[in-house]
Design an enzyme around this catalytic site. Structure first.
Site, PDB file in Angstrom:
ATOM      1  N   ASN A  79       0.840  -1.127   0.144  1.00  0.00           N
ATOM      2  CA  ASN A  79      -0.015  -0.061  -0.078  1.00  0.00           C
ATOM      3  C   ASN A  79       1.019   1.254  -0.059  1.00  0.00           C
ATOM      4  OD1 ASN A  79      -1.486   2.010   0.374  1.00  0.00           O
ATOM      5  ND2 ASN A  79      -2.474   1.293   2.387  1.00  0.00           N
ATOM      6  N   TRP A  80       1.073   1.775  -1.306  1.00  0.00           N
ATOM      7  CA  TRP A  80       2.003   3.026  -1.461  1.00  0.00           C
ATOM      8  C   TRP A  80       1.307   4.211  -0.714  1.00  0.00           C
ATOM      9  CZ3 TRP A  80       3.758   2.435  -7.378  1.00  0.00           C
ATOM     10  CH2 TRP A  80       4.657   1.094  -7.172  1.00  0.00           C
ATOM     11  N   LYS A  81       0.077   4.114  -0.267  1.00  0.00           N
ATOM     12  CA  LYS A  81      -0.440   5.545   0.314  1.00  0.00           C
ATOM     13  C   LYS A  81      -0.213   6.723  -0.673  1.00  0.00           C
ATOM     14  CE  LYS A  81      -0.162   3.520   4.641  1.00  0.00           C
ATOM     15  NZ  LYS A  81      -0.086   3.767   6.308  1.00  0.00           N
ATOM     16  N   HIS A 139      -9.717   0.976   5.084  1.00  0.00           N
ATOM     17  CA  HIS A 139      -8.265   1.103   5.560  1.00  0.00           C
ATOM     18  C   HIS A 139      -8.466   2.042   6.736  1.00  0.00           C
ATOM     19  CE1 HIS A 139      -4.149   2.550   6.350  1.00  0.00           C
ATOM     20  NE2 HIS A 139      -3.891   1.499   5.717  1.00  0.00           N
ATOM     21  N   GLU A 198      -6.978   4.705   7.741  1.00  0.00           N
ATOM     22  CA  GLU A 198      -6.911   5.917   7.513  1.00  0.00           C
ATOM     23  C   GLU A 198      -8.053   6.481   6.657  1.00  0.00           C
ATOM     24  OE1 GLU A 198      -3.013   5.648   5.609  1.00  0.00           O
ATOM     25  OE2 GLU A 198      -2.071   4.948   7.297  1.00  0.00           O
ATOM     26  N   GLY A 207       2.043   2.286  10.669  1.00  0.00           N
ATOM     27  CA  GLY A 207       3.027   3.586  10.375  1.00  0.00           C
ATOM     28  C   GLY A 207       3.728   3.810  11.595  1.00  0.00           C
ATOM     29  N   GLY A 214       2.739  -0.930   4.332  1.00  0.00           N
ATOM     30  CA  GLY A 214       2.643   0.281   4.131  1.00  0.00           C
ATOM     31  C   GLY A 214       4.010   0.840   3.796  1.00  0.00           C
ATOM     32  N   GLY A 215       4.904   1.402   4.628  1.00  0.00           N
ATOM     33  CA  GLY A 215       5.911   2.080   4.503  1.00  0.00           C
ATOM     34  C   GLY A 215       7.192   1.200   3.919  1.00  0.00           C
TER      35      GLY A 215
HETATM   36  C1  PEP Z   1      -0.824   0.080   5.767  1.00  0.00           C
HETATM   37  O1  PEP Z   1      -0.761   1.152   5.335  1.00  0.00           O
HETATM   38  O2  PEP Z   1      -1.765  -0.634   5.722  1.00  0.00           O
HETATM   39  C2  PEP Z   1       0.157  -0.312   6.721  1.00  0.00           C
HETATM   40  C3  PEP Z   1       0.241  -1.546   7.442  1.00  0.00           C
HETATM   41  O3  PEP Z   1       1.301   0.556   7.050  1.00  0.00           O
HETATM   42  P1  PEP Z   1       2.650   0.380   7.494  1.00  0.00           P
HETATM   43  O4  PEP Z   1       3.095  -1.102   7.083  1.00  0.00           O
HETATM   44  O5  PEP Z   1       3.494   1.408   7.311  1.00  0.00           O
HETATM   45  O6  PEP Z   1       2.517   0.353   8.950  1.00  0.00           O
END
Ligand code: PEP
Length: 250
Positions: free
Chosen positions: A9-11, A94, A96, A172, A232-233
């Site tokens: 998930n590049w956000k 999600h 967010e 995150g 994510g990250g």
């Molecule tokens: C996400 O955005 O779904 C996520 C799990 O982010 P991260 O891996 O950065 O915690």
């Protein structure tokens, strides 16, 4: 036997140049079918990534979608548009989206139904806040989020769906659920689905998300009910994402 899935998930990150470089690195190393790999770029870059995944084992997904078909919905992206760009998956609910954009369980259920009807595969995100965990409400929260969709859509609509357990306190933050914490919730989610359809539950992929990285992926994915990760990250770092995918395929 469930094939693991690792979804990046590049956000709201990246640009044309960084995406070219990231995809070049991933395409060079990720060639095995031992694990399903998915990237979910910002929607404005889906077309670019579609071209970059044309000869690749990497699938394409979106981070969100409108529950509406088309029309006067400024700024929204429709399922038809995602299909047009060869998207296979859509991340829904999600944390967010739930916390920053006030997406309710009902709206997530509407998006889920529309996604399945369009022939795309939903990745339904669920998870508790730190406060909810500390109050002992983790399973109740996750059950509420899942039941809202099961009740609205019907369990048969989960055939190609994926559930991602993402504790909000781990997203995150660099804090990861322990393998035991993850396994406990994943097993409970599988049981919730099994109460409706045991066969479907045994086939359904349940991903863990929340600060998955190259160092912790293997021990998280070693759990019986953890079928890969939503990342994510670390999905923006070529070598880290490759290592996470390889851990899932091991
Ligand atoms: C996400 O955005 O779904 C996520 C799990 O982010 P991260 O891996 O950065 O915690």
């Amino acid at each position: 036997m469930r094939t693991a899935l690792v979804a990046g998930n590049w956000k709201m990150n990246g640009n044309s140049a960084s995406i070219n470089a990231l995809m070049e690195g991933l395409n060079a190393e990720l060639k095995s079918n031992a694990v399903d790999v998915l990237v979910c770029p910002p929607s404005i870059y889906l077309s670019q990534v579609k071209a970059l995944t044309a000869d690749s084992v990497i699938a394409l997904g979106a981070q969100n979608v409108s529950e509406q078909n088309n029309g006067a919905f400024t700024g929204e992206v429709s399922l038809e548009m995602l299909l047009d760009l060869s998207c296979e998956y859509v991340i829904l609910g999600h944390s967010e989206r739930r916390s920053l954009y006030a997406e309710s369980d009902d709206l997530v259920a509407d998006k889920f139904k529309a996604t399945v009807a369009a022939g795309l595969k939903p990745i339904l995100c669920v998870g508790e806040t730190l406060e909810e965990r500390e109050e002992g409400n983790t399973l109740a929260v996750v059950e509420r989020q899942i039941k809202a969709v099961v009740n609205a859509a019907g369990i048969e609509q989960f055939t190609d769906a994926v559930i991602a357990y993402e504790p909000v306190w781990a997203i995150g933050t660099g804090k990861t659920a322990t393998p035991e914490q993850a396994q406990e919730v994943h097993a409970a989610i599988r049981n919730m689905i099994a109460e409706c359809d045991a066969e479907l539950a045994s086939k359904m992929r349940i991903l863990y998300g929340g600060s998955v990285n190259a160092a912790n992926a293997a021990e998280l994915f070693a759990n019986e009910d953890v079928d890969g990760g939503l990342v994510g990250g670390a999905s923006l770092k070529t070598n880290d994402f490759i290592a996470i995918c390889q851990a899932a395929g091991a």
